[in-house]
Design a protein around this motif. Structure first.
Motif, PDB file in Angstrom:
ATOM      1  N   MET A   1      -3.766 -11.071  13.690  1.00  0.00           N
ATOM      2  CA  MET A   1      -3.520 -11.736  12.423  1.00  0.00           C
ATOM      3  C   MET A   1      -2.035 -11.731  12.087  1.00  0.00           C
TER       4      MET A   1
ATOM      5  N   VAL B   1      -5.191  -5.726  17.873  1.00  0.00           N
ATOM      6  CA  VAL B   1      -6.360  -6.452  18.361  1.00  0.00           C
ATOM      7  C   VAL B   1      -6.735  -7.664  17.505  1.00  0.00           C
TER       8      VAL B   1
ATOM      9  N   ILE C   1      -2.392  -8.277   7.727  1.00  0.00           N
ATOM     10  CA  ILE C   1      -2.830  -7.373   8.792  1.00  0.00           C
ATOM     11  C   ILE C   1      -4.306  -7.023   8.581  1.00  0.00           C
TER      12      ILE C   1
ATOM     13  N   PRO D   1       2.850  -9.433  17.899  1.00  0.00           N
ATOM     14  CA  PRO D   1       2.180  -8.779  16.777  1.00  0.00           C
ATOM     15  C   PRO D   1       3.170  -7.920  15.978  1.00  0.00           C
TER      16      PRO D   1
HETATM   17  S1  FES Z   1      -2.586  -6.392  12.357  1.00  0.00           S
HETATM   18 FE1  FES Z   1      -4.050  -6.779  13.915  1.00  0.00          FE
HETATM   19  S2  FES Z   1      -2.789  -7.489  15.570  1.00  0.00           S
HETATM   20 FE2  FES Z   1      -1.362  -6.854  14.063  1.00  0.00          FE
END
Ligand code: FES
Ligand code: FMN
Ligand code: SF4
Lengths: 431, 647
Positions: B65, B62, B50, B78
């Motif tokens: 990841m 945003v 993350i 996400p």
């Molecule tokens: S940690 Fe950035 S979109 Fe989930």
């Protein structure tokens, strides 16, 4: 099926943008009937029955969207999306320029159905004249009691606020529009919660496109069943198609849905110009995938076009003749998305930059075949991974063109120049 | 804008939440309803990378990841923003997810300057770590096409920003939006040109800026105080408690070559909730400055002699014993300091009362009549459970800055009503009625007002709890230990004596003939000319003092003390939480720690049963003597049975 002037029938009437003329042609009868004949809930049911689908891009059923508002949560808001920034799209401006009261009446009918007391029209910053025109017409309508307090003696109050954007494609995305309207940086919001539950200022909100709302006076006056009979089963009514590119008569044409694309092109747009042949076209604006001459026979029907691998989107038809270099078109569209990426999420912000760098080198004939594979790979890393559809769609045209015109893309690699009739390259989207 | 998800309550002993079962990578786990996929995975030991997600901030999703496959959803979701539902099936380990992680890292590194060798964050950077663990081996992007942004942007006297290293995770802007509410950082421009900057380019003014480099997952936001000072592998880390105030923020003390380089937060949700104030965080420098007392000294007839500890202790005992014999314990004054540990304070008051027959003991100067455990009943995290919190006086948080953030959190996340009340407002005029739990917070100046307020607000169904903001890192412990003129350990009744200022007055008037001062330099310096007069007048001044200064200069016997970061023991924060401290630095003197010196002194004065003065041994003794401390253990709160409960 053919051209059908429903929203545009009175266009050209002298002084149509004034209240008196609009009223003489039956204007605000729809609002009057909506208030006198229907309760708000009945009106929502009518719109459901009409089969009206959103004209802003996604084609979501309007009545269904309205029915998502939670009961008994007030205030609620209605936002008319007049941000119109899709490349190739100019129908909303045309609707406002020619018949602003039709839109205002549509907004009021929707506001009544949704029990909204404050409606907004979010209009793109460049549409300054249209904003001033709408503001003048709203004043006119208020002076006649069509909006303001106790509208037409119904006890219902409603005002309309026109708000100008500052020039960002993303602000057409409904939640970015809400942030912008609230005075924040225009960037899409995390969903859920959806605007129907938590929208403007955290309250239930409906966002509808200009053309969607402009249909409402006609649905009320002519009846939902009549409207549903127009067009095809799942794509009812008409749509405005903004036709541009290599055609004889560029312009906006209102067609009954279900009309073959070929008829729009040949009978209304004057065919492909200079006696040339169609190479490819984009049916829904810059975001949508490329279609080929073989698709001309398809009807203008949202679901059919979707099955063909593209979408009617925002109703912008861009036709390209045989001299067009699809690599060049792709490059320019990719540049548009790079320029308009709001920067919120990684794949869109960085991916469009990467894409653009590769496309520029491809267009200049400097890319290797291995790097062309990289382009495909990064598009895959973007598509479906972005925060909002902007970043996803930044890959759609280029990837569909790559698939359909792979030879052309590969011929650019290492060529040192654009191999497609280098002298005749015609840019469709101005830089 | 923010959409609130359920944040786990931070208060102790909350009812068990309802559970749902999810399957992640083929393994089932039951997690509380409302949990995020990323947390459910981590409870199984499955790591999901993350960047934008942060345990104390609302999700924004945003950075992309953390994308994982969730059930039959058409797109990857996400994990940081997806709430679990019963029967959900999640896949985090698959070629598809691995490709996205690699792709996302390629994007994040596309325009990154890769200046790790000169980056403060190198070695403790999530971008480095995840690039190694999940990233691509090579870059497919020509280095010449990288987009550039500004480096070393000075945001304030405390913070510098490298806009090129920034990965636009929004943690810093959200920190300001959600945690402090000050909104000093914003995003400017868009697309690839997006950067973080201060609002309108104005310098940051927050009192909590030092948290920014900590929330930043990369080396974009840096402490100016720490820039180029060390790499993480140079640092030796010790768990400790912030020295600046009595809030008791948990910190890590990072030292390099026997010098403290930085204080870093060490999340304790019950106390600071991982946020430090700049006053505390940047007090680092104080600990490498100032001259120290390194050797025991005996001063006689204008001559100063360096001696061994044993000799110094024997001489101190001789001098004190003589005053005691000639003038009685009433002629002795004992002043400690709120910087001392509980163990030291407890021994010191015991030495005064039991061995020196002296009741003139205090840890500070002001008169603090009628101290009671009642004024310390409200816990820090408990603020979030109150319905209303009444904050008295101008700004009690000035003494414990991080309390500001807890009050903000209580308001924002838990809807607690926070009422700031002027000194002259009557309780009735506040119109607080029918509440279950009301908190009253005041500084020590407004203790009496707070007591009246609490009495007036309490009724049959309303429980009122008070928090008094004490001063000095162990100001609360000093009271609990009975280092007070009017109360003994555990607020027990004792024969009254003189308070700090009265001791100094009596000393300068000649009525007090001997002073025993332990770490009292800072306390006495607060008394100005009065302290100087007293020190000049009194002949027998026994000082156990780490720093050179007015006390060490005047004392007849000086024994070097250990500074706060050189000693072992426990300190108690404002809410009664007893927390352990241990040496982060070796002592600057060969003399043993204060507890041992005090035990030696007691023995030299003829007392028995004191043991060796080992801090752990003393801790055991004081816990036996004070019930509340037996209950608190290490890290818990010392709670007294409330007098006249319920109030
Ligand atoms: S940690 Fe950035 S979109 Fe989930
Ligand atoms: C990047 C992006 C840009 C958009 N721009 C517009 C726009 O300019 N006008 C518009 O009506 N809808 C736009 N949309 C679609 C809106 O999000 C929304 O779906 C629409 O306004 C809903 O109205 P409708 O249901 O009447 O179609 C855009 C969507 C995206 C993702
Ligand atoms: S400065 Fe750090 S915390 Fe702020 S957006 Fe950039 S990477 Fe995130």
């Amino acid at each position: 099926m053919a051209e059908y002037k429903l929203l545009t029938h009175a266009f050209g009437t002298k002084d149509l943008p004034t209240l008196g003329v609009y009223e003489k042609l039956g204007g605000y009868q729809g609002l009057r009937e909506a208030i006198s004949k229907f309760t708000p809930d009945e009106l929502v049911a009518q719109v459901k029955q009409s089969g009206l689908r959103g004209r802003g891009g996604a084609g979501f059923p309007t009545g269904l969207k309205w029915s998502f508002l939670p009961k008994d949560v007030f205030p609620r808001y209605l936002c008319c999306n007049a941000d119109e920034s899709e490349p190739g799209c100019f129908k909303d401006r045309w609707l406002i320029d020619n018949n602003p009261h039709q839109l205002i009446e549509g907004v009021l009918i929707a506001a009544y159905a949704l029990q909204v007391e404050t409606a907004f029209i979010y209009i793109r910053g460049e549409y300054r004249d249209q904003r001033l025109l709408l503001e003048r017409c709203i004043d006119e309508a208020r002076s006649k009691g069509y909006l303001g307090r106790d509208i037409l003696g119904s006890g219902w109050n409603c005002g309309i606020i026109v708000h100008g954007g500052a020039g960002a494609y993303i602000c057409g995305e409904e939640t970015a529009l809400l942030d912008s309207l609230e005075g924040f940086r225009g960037q899409p919001r995390l969903k859920p919660p959806f605007p129907a539950l938590k929208g403007l200022y955290g309250m239930p909100t409906v966002i509808n496109n200009v053309e969607t709302l402009s249909n409402l006076p006609h649905i009320v006056q002519r009846g939902a069943a009549w409207f549903a009979a127009l067009g095809t089963e799942k794509s009812t009514g008409t749509r405005l198609f903004c036709c541009s590119g290599h055609i004889g008569r560029p312009g906006t044409y209102e067609m009954e849905l279900g009309t073959p694309i070929a008829e729009l092109l040949e009978n209304h747009c004057g065919g492909i110009w200079k006696g040339r042949k169609l190479k490819a076209f984009q049916p829904g604006g810059g975001s949508m995938q490329v279609l080929l001459p073989e698709h001309l026979a398809l009807p203008l029907d949202m679901d059919v076009i979707q099955q063909a691998g593209s979408a009617l989107g925002a109703g912008a038809m861009v036709f390209m003749d045989e001299t067009t270099c699809l690599v060049n078109v792709s490059m320019r569209l990719v540049d548009f998305y790079k320029h308009e990426s709001c920067g919120k999420c990684t794949p869109c912000r960085e991916g469009t930059y990467f894409e653009s760098a590769l496309m520029h080198r491809l267009e200049a004939g400097q890319l290797t075949l291995a790097e062309l594979a990289t382009l495909e790979d990064i598009c895959d890393n973007m598509n479906g991974k972005c925060f909002c559809p902007l970043g996803d769609t930044a890959t759609w045209f280029v990837m569909s063109a790559y698939r359909a015109f792979r030879d052309e893309f590969e011929a650019h690699c290492g060529a040192g120049t654009c191999p497609v009739a280098a002298a005749q390259v015609t840019a469709l989207v101005p830089a | 804008m923010a959409n609130k998800t359920t944040t786990p309550s931070s208060s102790e002993g909350l009812a068990e939440a309802e559970k749902v079962t999810v399957t992640i990578d083929g393994r089932e786990v039951a997690v509380p309803r409302g949990s995020l996929v990323v947390d459910a995975a981590s409870s199984l030991g499955i790591h999901i990378p993350i960047y934008c997600a942060h345990p104390k901030l609302d999700p924004v999703a945003v950075c992309r990841m953390c994308l994982v496959r969730v059930g039959k959803m058409p797109r990857l979701q996400p994990a940081c923003a997806t709430v679990v539902s019963d029967g959900m099936v999640v896949t985090t380990q698959s070629p598809e997810v691995a490709k996205v992680r690699e792709g996302m890292l390629e994007f994040l590194l596309l325009n990154h300057p890769l200046d790790c060798p000169v980056c403060d964050r190198g070695g403790e950077c999530d971008l480095q770590d995840f690039a190694v663990r999940y990233g691509p081996q090579t870059s497919r992007f020509p280095i010449t096409q990288k987009s550039h942004a500004a480096k070393a942007v000075v945001l304030s006297d405390k913070i510098e920003l490298d806009q090129e290293r920034c990965i636009l995770c929004w943690r810093c802007t959200r920190y300001y939006d959600e945690i402090t509410g000050e909104k000093e950082l914003v995003l400017v421009r868009r697309g690839i040109d997006t950067v973080i900057d201060s609002f309108n380019g104005e310098p940051l003014t927050s009192d909590f800026q030092g948290n920014l480099p900590e929330v930043c997952p990369v080396g974009a936001l840096t402490h100016r105080q720490y820039r180029f000072q060390a790499r993480p592998w140079d640092l030796q880390r010790t768990k400790g408690i912030c020295p600046e105030c009595s809030y008791g923020c948990n910190i890590n003390i990072d030292a390099r070559d026997f010098e403290i380089k930085r204080f870093a937060s060490r999340d304790n949700p019950q106390v600071e909730d991982m946020w430090l104030c700049d006053r505390g965080r940047y007090s680092v420098e104080k600990w490498s400055h100032g001259s120290r007392v390194r050797h025991p000294l005996i001063r006689a007839g204008g001559e100063v002699r360096e001696v061994g500890v044993d000799e110094a202790v024997a001489e101190a005992a001789r001098q004190l014993g003589e005053v005691l014999r000639l003038h009685g314990g009433g002629a002795i004054g004992v002043i400690g300091s709120p910087m001392l540990t509980n163990e030291e304070l407890w021994l010191l008051q015991r030495l005064a009362r039991e061995t020196l027959d002296c009741h003139n003991c205090d840890h500070q100067l002001d008169e603090l009549g009628n101290v009671s455990a009642d004024e310390h009943s409200l816990g820090i995290a408990e603020i979030e459970d109150c319905e209303t919190v009444v904050v008295l006086g101008a700004e009690p948080e000035a003494n414990t800055p991080v309390l500001t953030l807890r009050l903000h959190k209580a308001q924002l996340r838990r809807g607690v009503e926070v009422r700031r009340v002027e000194h002259d407002a009557s309780p009735a005029s506040l119109g607080i009625k029918g509440k279950r739990l009301v908190g009253v917070i005041a500084d020590e100046v407004h203790r009496a007002y707070a007591a009246d307020m609490a009495d007036a607000l309490a009724s049959g169904n309303t429980l009122v709890k008070r928090l008094t903001v004490t001063r000095g890192v162990n100001g609360r412990g000093a009271k609990d230990m009975g280092m007070l003129p009017t109360q003994g350990p555990g607020y027990s009744r004792v024969t009254g004596g003189k308070d700090g200022r009265q001791i100094l007055h009596a000393a300068s008037a000649g009525a007090i003939k001997a002073l025993l001062l332990v770490g009292a330099e800072t306390v006495l310096r607060g008394a100005g000319i009065l302290a100087e007069k007293a020190l000049a007048k009194v002949d027998v001044i026994i000082a156990i003092e780490p720093r050179a200064g007015i006390v060490a200069n005047a004392a007849s016997v000086v024994i070097p003390g250990h500074t706060y970061f050189e000693k072992r023991g426990s300190v108690t924060n404002v809410e009664g939480r007893v927390q352990r401290v241990s040496p982060a630095l070796p002592p600057a003197t060969a003399a043993p720690q204060e507890t041992r010196v005090l035990a030696m002194l007691a023995a030299a004065l003829g007392a028995t049963g004191w043991g060796t003065g080992d801090p752990f041994e003393v801790n055991t003794m004081l816990s036996q003597a004070i019930d509340a401390y037996r209950g608190a253990g290490n890290g818990g709160r010392a709670l007294w049975k409330r007098q006249g409960e319920p109030r």
